[in-house]
Design a protein around this motif. Structure first.
Motif, PDB file in Angstrom:
ATOM      1  N   LEU A  24      46.256 -35.110  65.262  1.00 21.00           N
ATOM      2  CA  LEU A  24      45.350 -34.242  64.536  1.00 21.00           C
ATOM      3  C   LEU A  24      43.942 -34.371  65.088  1.00 21.00           C
ATOM      4  O   LEU A  24      43.169 -33.421  65.090  1.00 21.00           O
ATOM      5  CB  LEU A  24      45.355 -34.604  63.045  1.00 21.00           C
ATOM      6  CG  LEU A  24      46.623 -34.248  62.265  1.00 21.00           C
ATOM      7  CD1 LEU A  24      46.544 -34.811  60.867  1.00 21.00           C
ATOM      8  CD2 LEU A  24      46.805 -32.744  62.203  1.00 21.00           C
ATOM      9  N   ASN A  25      43.583 -35.542  65.533  1.00 23.66           N
ATOM     10  CA  ASN A  25      42.324 -35.774  66.229  1.00 23.66           C
ATOM     11  C   ASN A  25      42.602 -36.728  67.384  1.00 23.66           C
ATOM     12  O   ASN A  25      42.819 -37.911  67.169  1.00 23.66           O
ATOM     13  CB  ASN A  25      41.283 -36.388  65.283  1.00 23.66           C
ATOM     14  CG  ASN A  25      39.924 -36.530  65.955  1.00 23.66           C
ATOM     15  OD1 ASN A  25      39.793 -36.315  67.162  1.00 23.66           O
ATOM     16  ND2 ASN A  25      38.925 -36.891  65.180  1.00 23.66           N
ATOM     17  N   PRO A  26      42.593 -36.234  68.629  1.00 24.66           N
ATOM     18  CA  PRO A  26      42.956 -37.077  69.763  1.00 24.66           C
ATOM     19  C   PRO A  26      41.946 -38.183  70.066  1.00 24.66           C
ATOM     20  O   PRO A  26      42.252 -39.107  70.804  1.00 24.66           O
ATOM     21  CB  PRO A  26      43.030 -36.072  70.928  1.00 24.66           C
ATOM     22  CG  PRO A  26      42.162 -34.933  70.508  1.00 24.66           C
ATOM     23  CD  PRO A  26      42.298 -34.848  69.014  1.00 24.66           C
ATOM     24  N   ASN A  50      38.180 -29.988  64.756  1.00 28.35           N
ATOM     25  CA  ASN A  50      38.087 -29.743  66.201  1.00 28.35           C
ATOM     26  C   ASN A  50      38.591 -28.353  66.572  1.00 28.35           C
ATOM     27  O   ASN A  50      39.353 -28.170  67.527  1.00 28.35           O
ATOM     28  CB  ASN A  50      38.870 -30.814  66.978  1.00 28.35           C
ATOM     29  CG  ASN A  50      38.300 -32.204  66.778  1.00 28.35           C
ATOM     30  OD1 ASN A  50      37.097 -32.360  66.523  1.00 28.35           O
ATOM     31  ND2 ASN A  50      39.150 -33.213  66.870  1.00 28.35           N
ATOM     32  N   ASN A  51      38.177 -27.360  65.768  1.00 29.87           N
ATOM     33  CA  ASN A  51      38.534 -25.950  65.985  1.00 29.87           C
ATOM     34  C   ASN A  51      40.029 -25.677  65.862  1.00 29.87           C
ATOM     35  O   ASN A  51      40.526 -24.660  66.350  1.00 29.87           O
ATOM     36  CB  ASN A  51      38.044 -25.469  67.363  1.00 29.87           C
ATOM     37  CG  ASN A  51      36.536 -25.509  67.475  1.00 29.87           C
ATOM     38  OD1 ASN A  51      35.832 -25.094  66.549  1.00 29.87           O
ATOM     39  ND2 ASN A  51      36.032 -26.026  68.582  1.00 29.87           N
ATOM     40  N   THR A  67      48.922 -36.153  57.787  1.00 30.43           N
ATOM     41  CA  THR A  67      48.144 -36.919  56.809  1.00 30.43           C
ATOM     42  C   THR A  67      47.250 -37.975  57.447  1.00 30.43           C
ATOM     43  O   THR A  67      46.385 -38.520  56.769  1.00 30.43           O
ATOM     44  CB  THR A  67      49.082 -37.634  55.812  1.00 30.43           C
ATOM     45  OG1 THR A  67      49.945 -38.520  56.530  1.00 30.43           O
ATOM     46  CG2 THR A  67      49.921 -36.626  55.040  1.00 30.43           C
ATOM     47  N   LEU A  68      47.446 -38.286  58.723  1.00 34.54           N
ATOM     48  CA  LEU A  68      46.659 -39.344  59.361  1.00 34.54           C
ATOM     49  C   LEU A  68      45.442 -38.758  60.064  1.00 34.54           C
ATOM     50  O   LEU A  68      45.556 -37.838  60.879  1.00 34.54           O
ATOM     51  CB  LEU A  68      47.507 -40.127  60.359  1.00 34.54           C
ATOM     52  CG  LEU A  68      48.570 -41.053  59.756  1.00 34.54           C
ATOM     53  CD1 LEU A  68      49.300 -41.798  60.855  1.00 34.54           C
ATOM     54  CD2 LEU A  68      47.939 -42.036  58.774  1.00 34.54           C
ATOM     55  N   PHE A  69      44.270 -39.319  59.724  1.00 38.08           N
ATOM     56  CA  PHE A  69      43.014 -38.903  60.321  1.00 38.08           C
ATOM     57  C   PHE A  69      42.274 -40.137  60.822  1.00 38.08           C
ATOM     58  O   PHE A  69      42.693 -41.272  60.575  1.00 38.08           O
ATOM     59  CB  PHE A  69      42.154 -38.155  59.297  1.00 38.08           C
ATOM     60  CG  PHE A  69      42.743 -36.847  58.852  1.00 38.08           C
ATOM     61  CD1 PHE A  69      42.374 -35.669  59.451  1.00 38.08           C
ATOM     62  CD2 PHE A  69      43.684 -36.814  57.827  1.00 38.08           C
ATOM     63  CE1 PHE A  69      42.914 -34.453  59.044  1.00 38.08           C
ATOM     64  CE2 PHE A  69      44.233 -35.605  57.407  1.00 38.08           C
ATOM     65  CZ  PHE A  69      43.846 -34.427  58.028  1.00 38.08           C
TER      66      PHE A  69
END
Length: 257
Positions: A24-26, A50-51, A67-69
């Motif tokens: 979800l966010n690299p 991130n768009n 669910t993981l950020f």
């Protein structure tokens, strides 16, 4: 019991699952599990990081692709119809399991709502919001004056005693309010005014069809021990073109528990 020879495979699958969620966010950081709940009265909202659209919400139906950020992530909340950003959710570093609760009435976003417990089981607690799509609404905050109502059934006279005024109520839920139960044969009712006045909150009385403007009350149903999120709006046909007697009071607390 898992045999030792299978443990490397189980561990590898676990790492793969975590990696997939964290995509979800690299930009890797401290992992946090986040759920978003609440209620959206109007439009469809999108959650963007991130768009990239991660999910959406309408009514009490909230969906997220994962669910993981990462701690510090800022998730945009925007309207699907025009991609306008109306707010953000910033992911805190702790605790690991987090829940953000939002409420959107079509104009104002309330972020991270919590239900405050009452101090005594006989009391009722609530937060208030006021909204209306009526075009003749003046557009600012309102004051909500609470009254004790008593009906003398011998004379059929209604007696109203002012209790308290809650000031500057907007489309976002305000401060927590706690009330004791009314006396036997009494009840709570309220009036709504343009903030700072005793005037009705409309630009004119055109399409405001009240049988008795001086005695236009709404009823506040009392539920001992409960904490509520109460949204007040004037009664009317579709709410946009005409206003009638009384007020609608909707409790949204079930979607925030």
């Amino acid at each position: 019991m898992i045999k030792l020879k299978y443990l490397p495979l189980v561990f590898a699958l676990f790492l793969l699952a975590c990696k997939k969620e964290q995509l979800l966010n690299p930009n890797q950081g401290k992992a946090v599990s986040l759920a978003i709940k609440g209620y959206v009265m109007a439009d469809t909202l999108e959650f963007v990081l991130n768009n990239k659209v991660l999910g959406q919400a309408i009514d009490n139906k909230f969906t997220l692709n994962g669910t993981l950020f990462n701690a510090g992530d800022k998730i945009q909340i925007r309207k699907k119809t025009d991609s306008k950003t109306i707010g953000n959710i910033e992911v805190a570093a702790s605790p690991f399991n987090q829940v953000k609760r939002i409420f959107y009435d079509g104009t104002t976003l309330s972020n991270n709502l919590e239900l405050t417990p009452v101090s005594k089981p006989e009391n009722m607690g609530f937060r208030l919001t006021f909204s209306t799509p009526f075009k003749g609404f003046y557009g600012g905050p309102v004051d909500v004056e609470l009254f004790d109502q008593y009906i003398n059934f011998d004379t059929f006279e209604f007696i109203y005693t002012p209790v308290k005024t809650f000031k500057n109520i907007t489309g976002a839920f305000g401060d927590f309010i706690e009330l004791p139960p009314a006396e036997q044969d009494h009840s709570y009712v309220f009036k709504v005014y343009k903030a700072g006045t005793k005037e009705l909150p409309y630009t004119s009385m055109q399409n405001v069809n009240l049988s008795d403007p001086e005695n236009n009350y709404g009823a506040l149903d009392f539920s001992p021990g409960e904490s509520k999120l109460l949204s007040i709006s004037p009664n009317g046909n579709d709410g946009r073109t005409e206003i009638g007697d009384g007020y609608s009071v909707i409790d949204f607390s079930a979607d925030f528990k």
